[in-house]
Design a protein around this motif. Structure first.
Motif, PDB file in Angstrom:
ATOM      1  N   GLU A 159      44.535 -35.222  25.251  1.00 28.28           N
ATOM      2  CA  GLU A 159      44.788 -34.030  26.547  1.00 28.28           C
ATOM      3  C   GLU A 159      46.084 -33.219  25.442  1.00 28.28           C
ATOM      4  O   GLU A 159      46.814 -32.238  25.655  1.00 28.28           O
ATOM      5  CB  GLU A 159      45.302 -34.259  27.066  1.00 28.28           C
ATOM      6  CG  GLU A 159      44.227 -35.314  27.772  1.00 28.28           C
ATOM      7  CD  GLU A 159      43.560 -33.711  28.380  1.00 28.28           C
ATOM      8  OE1 GLU A 159      43.754 -32.868  28.914  1.00 28.28           O
ATOM      9  OE2 GLU A 159      42.618 -34.634  28.802  1.00 28.28           O
ATOM     10  N   LEU A 160      46.494 -33.392  24.066  1.00 34.77           N
ATOM     11  CA  LEU A 160      47.564 -32.728  23.470  1.00 34.77           C
ATOM     12  C   LEU A 160      46.821 -31.422  23.091  1.00 34.77           C
ATOM     13  O   LEU A 160      46.069 -31.465  22.809  1.00 34.77           O
ATOM     14  CB  LEU A 160      48.264 -33.802  21.823  1.00 34.77           C
ATOM     15  CG  LEU A 160      48.204 -35.513  22.355  1.00 34.77           C
ATOM     16  CD1 LEU A 160      48.539 -35.724  21.498  1.00 34.77           C
ATOM     17  CD2 LEU A 160      49.725 -35.213  23.582  1.00 34.77           C
ATOM     18  N   ARG A 161      48.384 -30.878  23.221  1.00 38.67           N
ATOM     19  CA  ARG A 161      47.916 -29.181  22.986  1.00 38.67           C
ATOM     20  C   ARG A 161      48.789 -29.250  21.383  1.00 38.67           C
ATOM     21  O   ARG A 161      49.916 -29.759  21.279  1.00 38.67           O
ATOM     22  CB  ARG A 161      48.386 -28.561  24.049  1.00 38.67           C
ATOM     23  CG  ARG A 161      47.186 -28.525  25.305  1.00 38.67           C
ATOM     24  CD  ARG A 161      47.309 -27.756  25.987  1.00 38.67           C
ATOM     25  NE  ARG A 161      49.278 -27.927  26.552  1.00 38.67           N
ATOM     26  CZ  ARG A 161      49.538 -28.664  27.353  1.00 38.67           C
ATOM     27  NH1 ARG A 161      48.226 -29.166  28.070  1.00 38.67           N
ATOM     28  NH2 ARG A 161      50.819 -29.099  27.577  1.00 38.67           N
ATOM     29  N   LEU A 162      48.370 -28.314  20.322  1.00 34.43           N
ATOM     30  CA  LEU A 162      48.920 -28.009  19.247  1.00 34.43           C
ATOM     31  C   LEU A 162      50.518 -26.693  19.514  1.00 34.43           C
ATOM     32  O   LEU A 162      50.019 -25.957  20.419  1.00 34.43           O
ATOM     33  CB  LEU A 162      47.997 -26.927  17.937  1.00 34.43           C
ATOM     34  CG  LEU A 162      49.149 -26.803  17.037  1.00 34.43           C
ATOM     35  CD1 LEU A 162      49.466 -27.795  16.583  1.00 34.43           C
ATOM     36  CD2 LEU A 162      48.376 -25.822  16.051  1.00 34.43           C
ATOM     37  N   GLU A 163      51.931 -27.729  19.629  1.00 32.92           N
ATOM     38  CA  GLU A 163      53.018 -26.378  20.155  1.00 32.92           C
ATOM     39  C   GLU A 163      53.644 -26.005  19.211  1.00 32.92           C
ATOM     40  O   GLU A 163      53.872 -24.515  19.286  1.00 32.92           O
ATOM     41  CB  GLU A 163      53.842 -27.690  20.814  1.00 32.92           C
ATOM     42  CG  GLU A 163      53.008 -28.429  22.461  1.00 32.92           C
ATOM     43  CD  GLU A 163      52.908 -27.312  23.385  1.00 32.92           C
ATOM     44  OE1 GLU A 163      53.435 -26.441  23.496  1.00 32.92           O
ATOM     45  OE2 GLU A 163      52.011 -28.061  24.079  1.00 32.92           O
ATOM     46  N   SER A 164      53.529 -26.485  18.097  1.00 31.27           N
ATOM     47  CA  SER A 164      54.328 -25.462  17.133  1.00 31.27           C
ATOM     48  C   SER A 164      53.378 -26.186  15.516  1.00 31.27           C
ATOM     49  O   SER A 164      53.515 -27.344  15.576  1.00 31.27           O
ATOM     50  CB  SER A 164      55.595 -26.092  17.106  1.00 31.27           C
ATOM     51  OG  SER A 164      55.813 -26.611  16.613  1.00 31.27           O
ATOM     52  N   SER A 165      53.680 -24.967  13.752  1.00 31.28           N
ATOM     53  CA  SER A 165      53.450 -25.059  13.284  1.00 31.28           C
ATOM     54  C   SER A 165      54.244 -24.968  12.213  1.00 31.28           C
ATOM     55  O   SER A 165      54.884 -23.259  12.626  1.00 31.28           O
ATOM     56  CB  SER A 165      51.429 -25.101  13.011  1.00 31.28           C
ATOM     57  OG  SER A 165      51.736 -23.423  13.408  1.00 31.28           O
TER      58      SER A 165
ATOM     59  N   SER B  19      60.669 -20.993  11.525  1.00 26.34           N
ATOM     60  CA  SER B  19      60.120 -20.011  12.455  1.00 26.34           C
ATOM     61  C   SER B  19      58.700 -20.891  12.588  1.00 26.34           C
ATOM     62  O   SER B  19      57.584 -20.808  11.680  1.00 26.34           O
ATOM     63  CB  SER B  19      59.399 -18.641  11.444  1.00 26.34           C
ATOM     64  OG  SER B  19      61.240 -17.660  11.283  1.00 26.34           O
ATOM     65  N   PRO B  20      58.317 -20.371  14.135  1.00 26.03           N
ATOM     66  CA  PRO B  20      56.892 -21.191  14.186  1.00 26.03           C
ATOM     67  C   PRO B  20      55.750 -20.233  13.845  1.00 26.03           C
ATOM     68  O   PRO B  20      56.208 -18.840  13.835  1.00 26.03           O
ATOM     69  CB  PRO B  20      56.942 -20.852  15.818  1.00 26.03           C
ATOM     70  CG  PRO B  20      58.205 -20.627  16.100  1.00 26.03           C
ATOM     71  CD  PRO B  20      58.900 -20.666  15.080  1.00 26.03           C
TER      72      PRO B  20
ATOM     73  N   GLY C 267      46.956 -19.937  10.556  1.00 28.74           N
ATOM     74  CA  GLY C 267      46.526 -19.270   9.277  1.00 28.74           C
ATOM     75  C   GLY C 267      47.838 -18.774   8.633  1.00 28.74           C
ATOM     76  O   GLY C 267      47.611 -18.606   7.737  1.00 28.74           O
ATOM     77  N   GLU C 268      48.549 -18.001   9.168  1.00 26.99           N
ATOM     78  CA  GLU C 268      50.102 -17.852   8.955  1.00 26.99           C
ATOM     79  C   GLU C 268      50.354 -18.730   8.087  1.00 26.99           C
ATOM     80  O   GLU C 268      50.918 -18.652   6.609  1.00 26.99           O
ATOM     81  CB  GLU C 268      51.490 -17.890   9.574  1.00 26.99           C
ATOM     82  CG  GLU C 268      50.688 -16.281  10.290  1.00 26.99           C
ATOM     83  CD  GLU C 268      51.271 -16.133  11.363  1.00 26.99           C
ATOM     84  OE1 GLU C 268      51.637 -14.697  12.019  1.00 26.99           O
ATOM     85  OE2 GLU C 268      52.220 -17.057  12.435  1.00 26.99           O
ATOM     86  N   LEU C 269      50.491 -20.693   8.557  1.00 28.24           N
ATOM     87  CA  LEU C 269      51.456 -21.479   7.655  1.00 28.24           C
ATOM     88  C   LEU C 269      50.390 -21.830   6.001  1.00 28.24           C
ATOM     89  O   LEU C 269      50.736 -21.803   4.774  1.00 28.24           O
ATOM     90  CB  LEU C 269      50.831 -22.387   8.132  1.00 28.24           C
ATOM     91  CG  LEU C 269      51.609 -23.887   7.719  1.00 28.24           C
ATOM     92  CD1 LEU C 269      53.446 -23.752   7.673  1.00 28.24           C
ATOM     93  CD2 LEU C 269      51.368 -25.283   9.208  1.00 28.24           C
ATOM     94  N   ALA C 270      49.232 -22.029   6.566  1.00 25.71           N
ATOM     95  CA  ALA C 270      47.991 -21.818   5.434  1.00 25.71           C
ATOM     96  C   ALA C 270      48.388 -20.219   4.348  1.00 25.71           C
ATOM     97  O   ALA C 270      48.244 -20.892   3.187  1.00 25.71           O
ATOM     98  CB  ALA C 270      46.504 -21.876   5.830  1.00 25.71           C
TER      99      ALA C 270
END
Length: 512
Positions: free
Chosen positions: A406-412, A383-384, A388-391
């Motif tokens: 120009e890259l953006r964080l799309e998922s962790s 689940s994406p 903070g949740e991943l940490a």
């Protein structure tokens, strides 16, 4: 001084002059680790491109002034000593104007290239010089982040599959929707004789949705009853090339090395650029051949349901001069003694160099974006999460770059236990076709360093290990810290990937 020799070699190569006797043997290897020489090469290529590629109306004539500004700013950047080729840490100082202007310059140069092509240049017939190839590379690179969606179909004819099946016909559909949603469908239209087992069919569905992939198709499983066939697989893609070169050949044309520009022509009312390169160099343009190897290591080899191809086989490409989409890709057998020996090893007859053995032709491109439902993966997957949740889930905050362009964080996500490399965390950044994946695993894991990777110096005298892209892998940098190991994989240019790696607050250590 090695940098002086490299810069003279770069100038000689751009002017089509023979290298001096003491010229460095591998300029590209030096450029991968030296900021000073990369800046020199980029500056020289921009100036050369402007001189050779005058912008055509109605493209605004702003290229020369912008490149002039780049040059003035470049002269104010202090050179990096050749013994310490460390990329700049962009979070330690303001980004200079020349670097902020690069996206604008790239866009203007791409427009100049397209406009020039439409009025008959800069690719004169039968002119395959380096600057023309560089102009194509510039256009493709500028198009990558701008492409937000694609839906196209291709017909494929393969010859020499077997003595029983001398010719096969297949249809391929490629769909893409930003951010990082990709689908490849192969429908095998071949009528096989009764003596041929059904397992040779190349029907395939491959879906990538962010960090997760789904695959159904030929897998090399043991033959058996139809209800015992291998089930579809769902995996977390922690590294590996996103197979998008049938849309815009970003990986194939990452550099001009080994690319010959044959000229331009009109095909069905559109202007196309004709290129020639080897099969080994063009493998990324045939994702249906190597999709089974996407999560594996080493060089790409065709899956068992395709005929073999020789690395030196000749590939001719018709590339749309406006959108840089391949309109036709044709593979011809090489005519060499090494090819003859290879044919004997594979039990193949002598194949004529004038008869194509693989022909991929674009048959249609959708007017609008594909439906988002095409990329749904209906199975268990990570689940994406927010950072903070991943940490909280993994017990520590994952290392993140302070600069991503120009890259953006799309998922962790936290990949499932037992997935590739068993990373604790995976961050996916994207912009159009451009992507960056950062996998992190607690502890020291030298096994994440690619065989033959080149040691490079990062900010603060840190060490990273760089591996060049292959058909199945993007460019990679591995950083082995005191208590964590990072693997960065991307299709970005080398300089951009180095800058991102240098902005990660992890001190890389040299391996024993």
């Amino acid at each position: 001084m090695i940098c002086d020799r490299v810069q003279r070699a770069i100038s000689a190569r751009m002017d089509a002059e023979p290298p001096e006797p003491r010229a460095p043997l591998d300029v590209e290897e030096h450029l991968a680790t030296c900021v000073r020489c990369r800046a020199f090469a980029a500056s020289a290529e921009r100036v050369r491109a402007v001189v050779r590629i005058g912008p055509a109306e109605p493209v605004p004539d702003l290229v020369a002034s912008i490149v002039g500004e780049l040059e003035r700013e470049m002269r104010n950047v202090p050179p990096t000593p050749p013994h310490a080729p460390a990329p700049r840490r962009l979070h330690d100082q303001a980004v200079p104007r020349w670097q902020r202007a690069m996206p604008v310059a790239a866009a203007l140069l791409a427009g100049a290239i397209v406009g020039s092509v439409l009025v008959g240049g800069p690719f004169p017939a039968n002119d395959g010089d380096a600057i023309s190839a560089n102009a194509v590379v510039l256009g493709v690179r500028a198009a990558a982040p701008a492409l937000k969606s694609f839906d196209g179909t291709f017909s494929v004819v393969e010859r020499g599959f077997s003595s029983e099946v001398p010719e096969r016909r297949l249809d391929v559909r490629v769909a893409f929707l930003a951010p990082q949603r990709f689908r490849l469908d192969v429908i095998d239209r071949t009528t096989y004789p009764a003596s041929t087992t059904a397992s040779v069919s190349s029907d395939l569905t491959y879906i990538q949705n962010g960090a997760v992939t789904f695959r159904r198709g030929p897998s090399g499983c043991p033959e058996g009853p139809i209800d015992a066939a291998c089930p579809p697989t769902t995996t977390t893609l922690t590294s590996g090339a996103t197979p998008t070169d049938l849309m815009v050949p970003v990986a194939t044309l990452a550099s001009a090395r080994g690319v010959d520009v044959l000229g331009t022509e009109r095909v069905d009312g559109a202007q196309v650029v004709r290129l020639r390169l080897t099969f080994a160099r063009a493998q990324a343009m045939f994702p249906f051949l190597w999709i089974d190897k996407l999560a594996g290591a080493g060089a790409a080899t065709p899956a068992s349901t395709w005929r073999p191809f020789f690395g030196g086989d000749r590939v001719e490409v018709q590339l749309d001069a406006e959108g840089w989409v391949p309109r036709r890709i044709t593979v011809y057998p090489a005519s060499s003694e090494r090819r003859r020996a290879w044919e004997l090893r594979f039990g193949l007859p002598v194949e004529a160099a004038t008869v194509p053995i693989l022909d991929v032709v674009a048959t249609g491109v959708g007017a609008g974006p594909p439906d988002a439902s095409l990329f749904e993966i209906r199975s268990e997957q990570p689940s994406p999460l927010t950072i903070g949740e991943l940490a909280e889930l993994i017990g520590r905050r994952p290392a993140t770059p302070t600069f991503t362009g120009e890259l953006r964080l799309e998922s962790s996500v936290a990949p499932a236990t037992g997935s590739e490399a068993s990373f604790d965390s995976l961050l996916v950044y994207a912009d159009g076709l451009d992507h960056l994946r950062i996998g992190e695993r607690a502890g020291l894991h030298a096994g994440l360093v690619a065989p033959g990777a080149t040691p490079i110096t990062l900010a603060g005298d840190g060490v990273g290990y760089y591996a060049e892209a292959t058909a199945t892998r993007g460019r990679r940098i591995t950083i082995v810290g005191s208590d964590t190991t990072l693997l960065l994989e991307s299709n970005l240019p080398v300089a951009s990937l180095l800058e991102i790696a240098a902005s990660i607050p992890v001190q890389g250590r040299p391996l024993p």
